[in-house]
Design an enzyme around this catalytic site. Structure first.
Site, PDB file in Angstrom:
ATOM      1  N   ARG A  93       3.885  -3.086   2.101  1.00  0.00           N
ATOM      2  CA  ARG A  93       3.702  -2.600   0.737  1.00  0.00           C
ATOM      3  C   ARG A  93       4.342  -1.224   0.559  1.00  0.00           C
ATOM      4  O   ARG A  93       4.916  -0.917  -0.493  1.00  0.00           O
ATOM      5  CB  ARG A  93       2.212  -2.552   0.395  1.00  0.00           C
ATOM      6  N   LEU A 134       9.804  14.770  -0.264  1.00  0.00           N
ATOM      7  CA  LEU A 134       8.995  15.866  -0.796  1.00  0.00           C
ATOM      8  C   LEU A 134       8.236  16.586   0.311  1.00  0.00           C
ATOM      9  O   LEU A 134       8.315  17.803   0.441  1.00  0.00           O
ATOM     10  CB  LEU A 134       8.022  15.328  -1.853  1.00  0.00           C
ATOM     11  N   PRO A 137       7.555  19.643   7.043  1.00  0.00           N
ATOM     12  CA  PRO A 137       6.786  19.774   8.283  1.00  0.00           C
ATOM     13  C   PRO A 137       5.578  20.698   8.165  1.00  0.00           C
ATOM     14  O   PRO A 137       4.546  20.457   8.777  1.00  0.00           O
ATOM     15  CB  PRO A 137       7.824  20.312   9.272  1.00  0.00           C
ATOM     16  N   ILE A 166       8.743  10.752   6.069  1.00  0.00           N
ATOM     17  CA  ILE A 166       9.428  10.141   4.940  1.00  0.00           C
ATOM     18  C   ILE A 166       9.622   8.646   5.208  1.00  0.00           C
ATOM     19  O   ILE A 166      10.423   8.247   6.057  1.00  0.00           O
ATOM     20  CB  ILE A 166      10.787  10.823   4.673  1.00  0.00           C
ATOM     21  N   ARG A 271     -18.150 -18.708  14.227  1.00  0.00           N
ATOM     22  CA  ARG A 271     -18.544 -18.156  15.523  1.00  0.00           C
ATOM     23  C   ARG A 271     -20.049 -18.332  15.718  1.00  0.00           C
ATOM     24  O   ARG A 271     -20.849 -17.858  14.900  1.00  0.00           O
ATOM     25  CB  ARG A 271     -18.170 -16.669  15.584  1.00  0.00           C
ATOM     26  N   GLN A 282     -29.309 -12.421   8.910  1.00  0.00           N
ATOM     27  CA  GLN A 282     -29.501 -11.568   7.747  1.00  0.00           C
ATOM     28  C   GLN A 282     -28.621 -10.315   7.798  1.00  0.00           C
ATOM     29  O   GLN A 282     -28.064  -9.903   6.768  1.00  0.00           O
ATOM     30  CB  GLN A 282     -30.973 -11.174   7.608  1.00  0.00           C
ATOM     31  N   LEU A 341     -16.538  -8.972  13.967  1.00  0.00           N
ATOM     32  CA  LEU A 341     -15.714  -9.674  14.943  1.00  0.00           C
ATOM     33  C   LEU A 341     -16.015  -9.242  16.377  1.00  0.00           C
ATOM     34  O   LEU A 341     -15.489  -9.845  17.321  1.00  0.00           O
ATOM     35  CB  LEU A 341     -14.226  -9.459  14.651  1.00  0.00           C
ATOM     36  N   GLU A 366       0.220  10.163  -0.173  1.00  0.00           N
ATOM     37  CA  GLU A 366       0.127  10.174  -1.639  1.00  0.00           C
ATOM     38  C   GLU A 366      -1.113  10.935  -2.117  1.00  0.00           C
ATOM     39  O   GLU A 366      -1.735  10.591  -3.117  1.00  0.00           O
ATOM     40  CB  GLU A 366       0.103   8.749  -2.208  1.00  0.00           C
ATOM     41  N   GLY A 367      -1.457  11.982  -1.381  1.00  0.00           N
ATOM     42  CA  GLY A 367      -2.631  12.786  -1.712  1.00  0.00           C
ATOM     43  C   GLY A 367      -3.815  12.408  -0.853  1.00  0.00           C
ATOM     44  O   GLY A 367      -4.289  11.276  -0.899  1.00  0.00           O
TER      45      GLY A 367
END
Length: 387
Positions: A93, A134, A137, A166, A271, A282, A341, A366-367
């Site tokens: 993505r 943007l 380092p 990047i 499983r 539960q 799992l 991205e923040g």
């Protein structure tokens, strides 16, 4: 989303076209990503150029942009595509997101007509790959302190500096690079084969291993005057690009969470321990119920933000709400699914630990969560706490 996880029938709120786009992307991920992504992750390699061309054929690159070979899809359709892509892998993505919502969007929004004609059709087709320079380092969450400089030399610009972490940099043909000038922050289109441009792939990552990440060094890179993005003035320009990309992440993180939930649900119902399926206990059902509730809440949030975007009403702080909540909850879901799992949760035979590791990066880029908390805090109080 057409599965048992859709407790609130959100699927019925989608248009037929949106469902069709989602189905096409899901088939692509099932055919082209799922059979191979565990190996890509383990090897730390991904066939980025090959994937870009395949994504381009389906119109996924810059799909929410109009003209120049772009599909002009809705924000919701783009979000659904991001969800399906990240259900395969966050790195996959990221390839699409950086290409379309950062590099292509910057050119589409701030570029000249010549720049748009030169780059956007090739990038939409996946024949050219872009990156977005943007982060530096020493300046990640504080881009206002960037030290990369661009100075005039006659009619040319000369760039010096470095960019770090990047995405796509190792294979990119063009970089949208942000630099400080005497007139403030400006954006430049940098051919990645230009003299003075150096790039090095960042290896030994424990996260986003099916994504190519690099460092860019700029040493006296000389560019013609028309390399500058003419409409990009000040730091607001790159930050608006980040808002575009963050909207895709709001949806994408749900894809990783869904894949973990579907894996855990299947595992728990098949499983057997202590004479019954794990899903019959539960505690297991409580875990599954809590996770499904959070996933559905996140989906409703993403859909609401997508509809706001399509109406031209989406504000940056609203995207921060989505990014903060959905990535944080997706990571919590991945970690909880790992417990269902058991020891198999850490095996590469299952996708859960891979998604959890990837989401650690999605939580940061991205923040960071802290940055989005401060964005929301400023909206609530009217006071900036960034410095």
């Amino acid at each position: 989303m057409g599965t048992a996880l859709d407790l609130l029938d959100v699927d019925a709120s989608l248009s037929e076209e949106e469902r069709q786009i989602r189905a096409v992307v899901r088939r692509l991920v099932d055919d082209r990503v799922r059979p191979y992504v565990a190996g890509w992750y383990e090897d730390g390699q991904v066939p980025a150029r090959e994937l870009a061309r395949e994504f381009g054929k389906l119109g996924l690159l810059g799909m929410h942009l109009t003209g120049y070979g772009c599909a002009g899809s809705s924000a919701v359709a783009y979000g659904l595509a991001c969800l399906e892509l990240e259900a395969g892998d966050s790195g996959v993505r990221s390839l699409v997101s950086v290409q379309g919502s950062l590099a292509m969007y910057a050119i589409w929004r701030f570029g000249s007509e010549d720049q748009k004609q030169r780059w956007l059709p090739a990038m939409a087709a996946g024949e050219a790959i872009g990156c977005f320079g943007l982060t530096e380092p020493d300046h990640g969450s504080d881009p206002a302190s960037m030290v990369t400089r661009a100075r005039r030399d006659g009619d040319d610009w000369v760039l010096d500096g470095a960019k770090m972490w990047i995405t796509n940099a190792p294979v990119a043909d063009v970089g949208v690079v942000w630099a400080r000038t005497d007139e403030g922050v400006r954006g430049f289109l940098v051919p990645m084969d230009a003299p003075g441009v150096g790039r090095q792939e960042i290896r030994r990552k424990m996260s986003l291993r099916a994504s190519l990440t690099g460092e860019i060094a700029l040493d006296g890179v000389r560019l013609p005057a028309d390399a500058r993005l003419p409409e990009a003035v000040g730091l607001r320009a790159p930050l608006s690009c980040l808002t575009e990309a963050r909207h895709g992440i709001v949806w994408g993180a749900l894809g990783a969470a869904r894949d973990c939930l579907e894996t855990a649900l299947s595992y728990a119902t098949t499983r057997t321990q202590f004479g019954r399926p794990l899903a019959g206990f539960q505690l297991t059902q409580a875990k599954l119920a809590d996770m499904a509730v959070e996933w559905n809440k996140g989906l409703l949030l993403a859909l609401h933000l997508g509809r706001l975007a399509d109406a031209g009403k989406l504000r940056p702080e609203q995207v921060s709400v989505g990014k903060l909540n959905n990535v944080r909850e997706a990571l919590a879901i991945a970690r909880q699914c790992r417990t269902i799992l058991g020891a198999n949760g850490v095996s590469g035979e299952y996708p859960v630990m891979r998604h959890a590791n990837n989401l650690e990066s999605v939580l940061t880029y991205e923040g960071t969560s802290e940055i989005h908390q401060l964005v929301i805090g400023q909206r609530l109080t009217g006071l900036s706490a960034f410095a």
